[in-house]
Design a protein around this motif. Structure first.
Motif, mmCIF file in Angstrom:
data_model
loop_
_atom_site.group_PDB
_atom_site.id
_atom_site.type_symbol
_atom_site.label_atom_id
_atom_site.label_comp_id
_atom_site.label_asym_id
_atom_site.label_seq_id
_atom_site.Cartn_x
_atom_site.Cartn_y
_atom_site.Cartn_z
ATOM 1 N N PRO A 271 10.059 3.541 -2.167
ATOM 2 C CA PRO A 271 9.910 2.185 -2.720
ATOM 3 C C PRO A 271 8.529 2.045 -3.353
ATOM 4 O O PRO A 271 7.748 3.000 -3.371
ATOM 5 C CB PRO A 271 10.049 1.302 -1.483
ATOM 6 C CG PRO A 271 9.539 2.150 -0.364
ATOM 7 C CD PRO A 271 9.902 3.564 -0.712
ATOM 8 N N ASN A 272 8.216 0.846 -3.838
ATOM 9 C CA ASN A 272 6.893 0.685 -4.444
ATOM 10 C C ASN A 272 5.806 0.745 -3.364
ATOM 11 O O ASN A 272 6.079 0.639 -2.171
ATOM 12 C CB ASN A 272 6.800 -0.607 -5.265
ATOM 13 C CG ASN A 272 6.934 -1.857 -4.415
ATOM 14 O OD1 ASN A 272 6.359 -1.954 -3.345
ATOM 15 N ND2 ASN A 272 7.703 -2.812 -4.883
ATOM 16 N N LEU A 273 4.580 0.928 -3.798
ATOM 17 C CA LEU A 273 3.484 1.191 -2.869
ATOM 18 C C LEU A 273 3.266 0.038 -1.895
ATOM 19 O O LEU A 273 2.948 0.251 -0.718
ATOM 20 C CB LEU A 273 2.202 1.474 -3.663
ATOM 21 C CG LEU A 273 1.037 2.116 -2.909
ATOM 22 C CD1 LEU A 273 1.475 3.393 -2.209
ATOM 23 C CD2 LEU A 273 -0.127 2.394 -3.861
ATOM 24 N N GLU A 274 3.454 -1.190 -2.356
ATOM 25 C CA GLU A 274 3.280 -2.357 -1.478
ATOM 26 C C GLU A 274 4.262 -2.304 -0.316
ATOM 27 O O GLU A 274 3.898 -2.557 0.842
ATOM 28 C CB GLU A 274 3.484 -3.644 -2.285
ATOM 29 C CG GLU A 274 3.262 -4.915 -1.467
ATOM 30 C CD GLU A 274 3.501 -6.170 -2.294
ATOM 31 O OE1 GLU A 274 3.466 -7.268 -1.711
ATOM 32 O OE2 GLU A 274 3.731 -6.046 -3.520
ATOM 33 N N GLN A 275 5.525 -1.987 -0.640
ATOM 34 C CA GLN A 275 6.529 -1.882 0.423
ATOM 35 C C GLN A 275 6.257 -0.693 1.339
ATOM 36 O O GLN A 275 6.455 -0.785 2.563
ATOM 37 C CB GLN A 275 7.921 -1.743 -0.189
ATOM 38 C CG GLN A 275 8.434 -3.027 -0.833
ATOM 39 C CD GLN A 275 9.815 -2.823 -1.399
ATOM 40 O OE1 GLN A 275 10.742 -2.504 -0.680
ATOM 41 N NE2 GLN A 275 9.950 -2.993 -2.704
ATOM 42 N N GLN A 276 5.815 0.407 0.764
ATOM 43 C CA GLN A 276 5.461 1.560 1.593
ATOM 44 C C GLN A 276 4.421 1.160 2.641
ATOM 45 O O GLN A 276 4.567 1.464 3.832
ATOM 46 C CB GLN A 276 4.881 2.684 0.725
ATOM 47 C CG GLN A 276 5.863 3.358 -0.199
ATOM 48 C CD GLN A 276 5.171 4.391 -1.062
ATOM 49 O OE1 GLN A 276 4.302 5.135 -0.596
ATOM 50 N NE2 GLN A 276 5.521 4.424 -2.347
ATOM 51 N N ASN A 277 3.376 0.472 2.192
ATOM 52 C CA ASN A 277 2.304 0.071 3.099
ATOM 53 C C ASN A 277 2.819 -0.840 4.206
ATOM 54 O O ASN A 277 2.435 -0.696 5.380
ATOM 55 C CB ASN A 277 1.184 -0.623 2.327
ATOM 56 C CG ASN A 277 0.488 0.305 1.348
ATOM 57 O OD1 ASN A 277 0.528 1.521 1.500
ATOM 58 N ND2 ASN A 277 -0.164 -0.262 0.334
ATOM 59 N N ALA A 278 3.696 -1.773 3.836
ATOM 60 C CA ALA A 278 4.238 -2.719 4.821
ATOM 61 C C ALA A 278 5.110 -1.997 5.845
ATOM 62 O O ALA A 278 5.023 -2.251 7.056
ATOM 63 C CB ALA A 278 5.042 -3.805 4.109
#
Length: 388
Positions: free
Chosen positions: A138-145
């Motif tokens: 997924p996008n990086l923001e979702q990865q981090n979450a």
């Protein structure tokens, strides 16, 4: 869902074929070499390299490693600074992905990666095939979450395991405090051969019966470890007719001590807490103690004591498969404290085991929750699935 090839989002650095003839077992100058057995197993011994090397094979703390032969494992290296041996790859994520996300993504795909190796007789995995494997990105923001959620869930699991390990260490401490060193026999207790302290010592069937889908439980060495006897994780059964033949000679009952006498885990003892009948394979010995002389809890902790274990298993018979014979088991010399002190020890251990059982159940719940989170995360269900 956005799927990417591993090779699109990571650089894979294969280890170097360091010459084993130049390995050092102990080194003040060189660097440890990470071999297959060191991946995911911090207690495994290192060998060392003192000659020159290419810096691309250096591994630092927090690097992601994946073994490509035998038992496939992914691991975040905890140190020390070391060199990467052949059949292991260092996974270097590109800027579009969170490093811990890649770790969890590889972890989720470990069975698929293992299946690649099963095409080969020696279970070797091709790096080129690994690069072509799809993973969810997924996008990086979702990865981090998602990484944040999975990390917290893993932290809870690690804490619970540490609590269980602390209780295991407590039982060892209680044993040493009450009875002293069992090899040195610091308290000068009398010694007796195990045969003189028991009413029966035998083993399971030497002729493996055919297993059936439903029947009488059939227990082998795989069901027993230092944590106890667990039939239900991998249950096997035999027919009532076969069971009755086996049980006539070898009749395990609740409270008996079971002792692994064949195979890689030879020398481990545990108490049978099951109140149902079952059959046993000859890889297990059955020990029925004389409770006027010997407490079953004391005996299991005596046999599992690290120094006693090493003494008993150091001279095992057998070639490729190591084994303890019934004769040797009968002749095991047991340090025998007063039975009242043994019984006092058993009551303390029972209380500790109640706490350990509660923690074990909690650990199972945490692991189930973690697995559920992993499934949802890699289906794009934890957060809105906005692709890269």
């Amino acid at each position: 869902m956005m799927m990417k090839k591993i090779g699109e989002v990571c650089e894979l650095v294969s280890g170097y074929a360091f010459k084993s003839s130049e390995f050092k077992l102990d080194s003040q100058k060189g660097l440890p070499i990470i071999r297959i057995q060191n991946v995911g197993n911090p207690s495994s011994d290192f060998v060392y390299w003192e000659s020159s090397y290419d810096e691309k094979f250096l591994v630092n703390e927090e690097d992601i490693l994946l073994s490509l032969s035998g038992s496939v494992k992914v691991d975040i290296w905890k140190g020390p600074k070391a060199l990467l041996n052949q059949r292991i790859v260092k996974i270097i994520p590109k800027s579009c992905v969170n490093k811990k996300w890649i770790y969890w993504a590889i972890h989720k795909k470990i069975d698929d990666i293992s299946n690649i190796g099963k095409k080969s007789i020696i279970n070797n995995i091709s790096v080129n095939e690994l690069k072509k494997l799809d993973i969810y990105v997924p996008n990086l923001e979702q990865q981090n979450a998602i990484v944040s959620v999975l990390n917290k869930a893993q932290e809870l699991i690690d804490k619970r395991k540490a609590q269980i390990e602390a209780l295991d260490q407590l039982t060892q401490s209680v044993f040493l405090e009450m009875f002293g060193d069992p090899i040195k026999n610091t308290n000068q207790y009398k010694k007796e051969k195990l045969a003189n302290l028991c009413i029966k010592i035998t083993d399971g069937t030497h002729h493996s019966p055919p297993t059936v889908k439903e029947g009488i439980p059939y227990i082998t060495a795989k069901h027993l470890n230092k944590g106890g006897l667990d039939f239900f994780k991998d249950p096997t059964y035999v027919s009532l007719e076969d069971h009755q033949k086996i049980y006539e000679r070898c009749n395990p009952e609740k409270g008996d001590v079971l002792y692994i006498k064949d195979g890689a885990t030879t020398g481990i003892a545990a108490i049978n807490h099951y109140d149902f009948e079952f059959s046993m394979l000859s890889s297990l010995a059955l020990i029925k103690v004389d409770f006027n002389k010997l407490n079953n809890y004391y005996l299991t902790h005596f046999l599992n004591n690290e120094r006693v274990f090493r003494k008993i298993t150091s001279g095992m018979n057998g070639g490729a498969i190591k084994r303890l014979t019934l004769k040797k088991i009968n002749n095991i010399e047991v340090v025998v404290p007063p039975i009242e002190l043994q019984n006092q020890f058993a009551e303390i251990i029972k209380k500790i085991e109640i706490q350990k059982e509660l923690l074990q159940k909690s650990l199972e719940e945490l692991e189930n929750n973690f697995n559920s989170l992993m499934q949802r995360a890699f289906k794009g269900e934890l957060f809105n699935d906005k692709c890269m």
